[in-house]
Design a protein around this motif. Structure first.
Motif, PDB file in Angstrom:
ATOM      1  N   VAL A   1      -3.445   7.913  22.149  1.00 25.00           N
ATOM      2  CA  VAL A   1      -4.365   6.838  21.766  1.00 25.00           C
ATOM      3  C   VAL A   1      -3.583   5.851  20.912  1.00 25.00           C
ATOM      4  O   VAL A   1      -3.010   6.227  19.883  1.00 25.00           O
ATOM      5  N   ALA A   2      -3.546   4.605  21.329  1.00 25.45           N
ATOM      6  CA  ALA A   2      -2.804   3.575  20.596  1.00 25.45           C
ATOM      7  C   ALA A   2      -3.718   2.394  20.296  1.00 25.45           C
ATOM      8  O   ALA A   2      -4.469   1.948  21.165  1.00 25.45           O
ATOM      9  N   VAL A   3      -3.651   1.906  19.067  1.00 27.63           N
ATOM     10  CA  VAL A   3      -4.399   0.728  18.654  1.00 27.63           C
ATOM     11  C   VAL A   3      -3.408  -0.325  18.175  1.00 27.63           C
ATOM     12  O   VAL A   3      -2.658  -0.095  17.222  1.00 27.63           O
ATOM     13  N   HIS A   4      -3.389  -1.436  18.861  1.00 26.26           N
ATOM     14  CA  HIS A   4      -2.533  -2.569  18.491  1.00 26.26           C
ATOM     15  C   HIS A   4      -3.399  -3.540  17.695  1.00 26.26           C
ATOM     16  O   HIS A   4      -4.329  -4.131  18.235  1.00 26.26           O
ATOM     17  N   ARG A   5      -3.097  -3.672  16.397  1.00 30.09           N
ATOM     18  CA  ARG A   5      -3.931  -4.504  15.535  1.00 30.09           C
ATOM     19  C   ARG A   5      -3.144  -5.698  15.010  1.00 30.09           C
ATOM     20  O   ARG A   5      -1.995  -5.555  14.585  1.00 30.09           O
ATOM     21  N   SER A   6      -3.789  -6.855  15.050  1.00 29.81           N
ATOM     22  CA  SER A   6      -3.203  -8.089  14.536  1.00 29.81           C
ATOM     23  C   SER A   6      -4.155  -8.686  13.512  1.00 29.81           C
ATOM     24  O   SER A   6      -5.361  -8.772  13.747  1.00 29.81           O
ATOM     25  N   THR A   7      -3.608  -9.084  12.365  1.00 29.78           N
ATOM     26  CA  THR A   7      -4.436  -9.673  11.316  1.00 29.78           C
ATOM     27  C   THR A   7      -3.799 -10.947  10.781  1.00 29.78           C
ATOM     28  O   THR A   7      -2.574 -11.108  10.804  1.00 29.78           O
ATOM     29  N   LEU A   8      -4.630 -11.821  10.291  1.00 30.77           N
ATOM     30  CA  LEU A   8      -4.203 -13.025   9.584  1.00 30.77           C
ATOM     31  C   LEU A   8      -5.038 -13.060   8.314  1.00 30.77           C
ATOM     32  O   LEU A   8      -6.262 -13.214   8.365  1.00 30.77           O
ATOM     33  N   GLU A   9      -4.392 -12.878   7.152  1.00 31.00           N
ATOM     34  CA  GLU A   9      -5.155 -12.744   5.922  1.00 31.00           C
ATOM     35  C   GLU A   9      -4.474 -13.470   4.775  1.00 31.00           C
ATOM     36  O   GLU A   9      -3.289 -13.786   4.820  1.00 31.00           O
ATOM     37  N   SER A  10      -5.269 -13.712   3.735  1.00 32.91           N
ATOM     38  CA  SER A  10      -4.766 -14.310   2.503  1.00 32.91           C
ATOM     39  C   SER A  10      -4.447 -13.198   1.521  1.00 32.91           C
ATOM     40  O   SER A  10      -5.267 -12.308   1.299  1.00 32.91           O
ATOM     41  N   VAL A  11      -3.262 -13.234   0.938  1.00 27.76           N
ATOM     42  CA  VAL A  11      -2.806 -12.203   0.007  1.00 27.76           C
ATOM     43  C   VAL A  11      -2.526 -12.842  -1.344  1.00 27.76           C
ATOM     44  O   VAL A  11      -1.770 -13.821  -1.420  1.00 27.76           O
ATOM     45  N   PRO A  12      -3.123 -12.334  -2.436  1.00 24.82           N
ATOM     46  CA  PRO A  12      -2.860 -12.902  -3.768  1.00 24.82           C
ATOM     47  C   PRO A  12      -1.369 -12.833  -4.101  1.00 24.82           C
ATOM     48  O   PRO A  12      -0.708 -11.827  -3.857  1.00 24.82           O
ATOM     49  N   ALA A  13      -0.844 -13.933  -4.692  1.00 33.94           N
ATOM     50  CA  ALA A  13       0.576 -14.002  -5.051  1.00 33.94           C
ATOM     51  C   ALA A  13       0.770 -14.261  -6.535  1.00 33.94           C
ATOM     52  O   ALA A  13       1.876 -14.577  -6.961  1.00 33.94           O
ATOM     53  N   GLY A  14      -0.297 -14.148  -7.327  1.00 36.08           N
ATOM     54  CA  GLY A  14      -0.174 -14.364  -8.770  1.00 36.08           C
ATOM     55  C   GLY A  14      -0.373 -15.811  -9.156  1.00 36.08           C
ATOM     56  O   GLY A  14      -0.163 -16.732  -8.360  1.00 36.08           O
ATOM     57  N   ARG A  15      -0.827 -16.002 -10.407  1.00 34.16           N
ATOM     58  CA  ARG A  15      -1.042 -17.351 -10.955  1.00 34.16           C
ATOM     59  C   ARG A  15      -1.996 -18.168 -10.088  1.00 34.16           C
ATOM     60  O   ARG A  15      -1.826 -19.371  -9.916  1.00 34.16           O
ATOM     61  N   GLY A  16      -2.980 -17.515  -9.505  1.00 34.51           N
ATOM     62  CA  GLY A  16      -3.977 -18.212  -8.708  1.00 34.51           C
ATOM     63  C   GLY A  16      -3.494 -18.659  -7.350  1.00 34.51           C
ATOM     64  O   GLY A  16      -4.200 -19.379  -6.649  1.00 34.51           O
TER      65      GLY A  16
ATOM     66  N   ASP B   1       1.208  -7.417  12.470  1.00 29.78           N
ATOM     67  CA  ASP B   1       1.035  -6.965  13.853  1.00 29.78           C
ATOM     68  C   ASP B   1       1.494  -5.511  13.889  1.00 29.78           C
ATOM     69  O   ASP B   1       2.701  -5.235  13.829  1.00 29.78           O
ATOM     70  N   THR B   2       0.560  -4.562  13.909  1.00 28.85           N
ATOM     71  CA  THR B   2       0.916  -3.155  13.801  1.00 28.85           C
ATOM     72  C   THR B   2       0.436  -2.354  15.009  1.00 28.85           C
ATOM     73  O   THR B   2      -0.546  -2.718  15.671  1.00 28.85           O
ATOM     74  N   LEU B   3       1.133  -1.273  15.266  1.00 31.53           N
ATOM     75  CA  LEU B   3       0.767  -0.349  16.332  1.00 31.53           C
ATOM     76  C   LEU B   3       0.559   1.028  15.710  1.00 31.53           C
ATOM     77  O   LEU B   3       1.467   1.583  15.093  1.00 31.53           O
ATOM     78  N   THR B   4      -0.645   1.556  15.866  1.00 31.83           N
ATOM     79  CA  THR B   4      -0.968   2.908  15.402  1.00 31.83           C
ATOM     80  C   THR B   4      -1.100   3.797  16.628  1.00 31.83           C
ATOM     81  O   THR B   4      -1.968   3.581  17.473  1.00 31.83           O
ATOM     82  N   GLU B   5      -0.220   4.795  16.723  1.00 28.19           N
ATOM     83  CA  GLU B   5      -0.222   5.711  17.861  1.00 28.19           C
ATOM     84  C   GLU B   5      -0.647   7.098  17.399  1.00 28.19           C
ATOM     85  O   GLU B   5      -0.238   7.543  16.328  1.00 28.19           O
ATOM     86  N   GLU B   6      -1.438   7.758  18.211  1.00 28.73           N
ATOM     87  CA  GLU B   6      -1.896   9.103  17.873  1.00 28.73           C
ATOM     88  C   GLU B   6      -1.773  10.003  19.094  1.00 28.73           C
ATOM     89  O   GLU B   6      -2.132   9.618  20.209  1.00 28.73           O
ATOM     90  N   TRP B   7      -1.240  11.212  18.855  1.00 25.32           N
ATOM     91  CA  TRP B   7      -1.112  12.219  19.901  1.00 25.32           C
ATOM     92  C   TRP B   7      -2.049  13.373  19.562  1.00 25.32           C
ATOM     93  O   TRP B   7      -1.939  13.979  18.480  1.00 25.32           O
ATOM     94  N   ILE B   8      -2.977  13.666  20.474  1.00 23.90           N
ATOM     95  CA  ILE B   8      -4.036  14.639  20.222  1.00 23.90           C
ATOM     96  C   ILE B   8      -3.892  15.795  21.205  1.00 23.90           C
ATOM     97  O   ILE B   8      -3.981  15.595  22.426  1.00 23.90           O
TER      98      ILE B   8
END
Length: 315
Positions: free
Chosen positions: A74-89, A97-104
């Motif tokens: 089972v593989a889930v290919h996930r893509s996100t676009l997000e805002s990440v705090p960098a300090g001082r406002g 872009d990540t791939l999570t693979e699972e073997w069951i």
């Protein structure tokens, strides 16, 4: 907390904090942009018809048959676009872009394996070049555990944990009501406080389907429960980024749209998206900010690439 491990928020490279600060009122590009419907396209069946057809198809399906030594993949290919705090406002815009693979294994009491890695280099918005630039990749992470329990305490039986939507154990599945209205109420009750519960219920169902651990009759019950969501619409035929085309069902709220993509012909869940329906933080309407595509198959053993994809997952 969910038993499904997720990568820790990545540490940005040393130059990022000094040179890649984003003013989020500028166009940042899109993770994916929706295509307009073709002129004269045939009318689509409504969401109730689509979900009931998917439920009936799921009930007719059967789990894959494994030969000795084989595992489900089972593989889930996930893509996100997000805002990440960098300090001082300040805020950075980051693409992951990540791939999570699972073997069951066939016997869930045996050891499972889950591996998380970058499917593409992470990217950060560079305000000087007005484009995204590659950042340092995250290390590959790997977990093993009986019954898919990757963080079990020594005093805990890994095969008897209660589970949740993101970790649908047999114990959790046994508690799910058979009545669609009661099941929808359970999904709504699990939604985080402060969110739009119907939209979160749709995404909660998607997370459960994403693990590909639900028996076909339970998958069918979830489809019938989602058919009761007010405001749910068929938003067309489209593919989740990195996935294959299916029928998308969406629910709008406060400038966002949550979508679940399925194949009603065989009841297969294909993925989910979250996108903007109005401009926000410099991003234009139509920007997909979160997408997850599911691929399943059969592998010859733990950690080995799949040699057979399920027929329903072939494009």
């Amino acid at each position: 907390m969910p038993a499904v491990p997720t990568p820790a928020r990545r540490r940005l490279s040393g130059t990022a904090g000094a040179t890649l600060v984003v003013a989020l009122l500028v166009p940042l590009g899109v993770l994916a942009r929706r295509e307009p419907p073709a002129p004269g396209a045939a009318a689509q069946p409504g969401p109730v018809a689509v979900l009931h057809a998917a439920a009936e198809a799921a009930e007719r399906s059967a789990p894959p048959v494994l030969r000795p030594g084989e595992t489900r993949y089972v593989a889930v290919h996930r893509s996100t676009l997000e805002s990440v705090p960098a300090g001082r406002g300040r805020t950075l815009a980051v693409r992951n872009d990540t791939l999570t693979e699972e073997w069951i294994p066939a016997d869930r009491h045996d050891e499972w394996l889950q591996r998380v890695r970058d499917a593409a280099p992470p990217q950060i918005w560079d305000d000087r070049s007005r484009t995204f630039v590659d950042d340092d990749p995250a290390p590959v992470t790997e977990w093993r555990g009986r019954c898919g329990s990757y963080f079990a305490r020594r005093t805990q039986d890994p095969c008897r944990r209660p589970g949740l939507w993101q970790d649908p154990t047999p114990q959790f599945i046994a508690t799910l009501p058979a009545d669609p209205a009661e099941l929808l109420a359970r999904l709504r009750a699990s939604a985080p406080d402060g969110g739009f519960r119907d939209q979160e219920a749709l995404l909660g169902a998607a997370q459960a389907l994403e693990r590909d651990l639900l028996p076909p009759p339970v998958r069918a019950r979830i489809y019938r429960a989602l058919a009761l969501l007010p405001g749910l619409t068929v938003t067309g035929r489209r593919a989740v980024p990195h996935g294959r085309p299916g029928t998308a069902l969406g629910l709008d709220h406060a400038g966002t749209r949550a979508e679940l993509v399925i194949d009603p012909a065989n009841g297969v869940y294909l993925g989910r998206t979250r996108s903007l329906t109005a401009p926000h933080d410099g991003l234009s309407a139509g920007t997909v900010t979160d997408a997850a595509a599911l691929t399943t198959g059969i592998a010859p053993g733990l950690g080995e690439p799949p040699r057979q994809l399920r027929r329903s997952d072939r494009s």
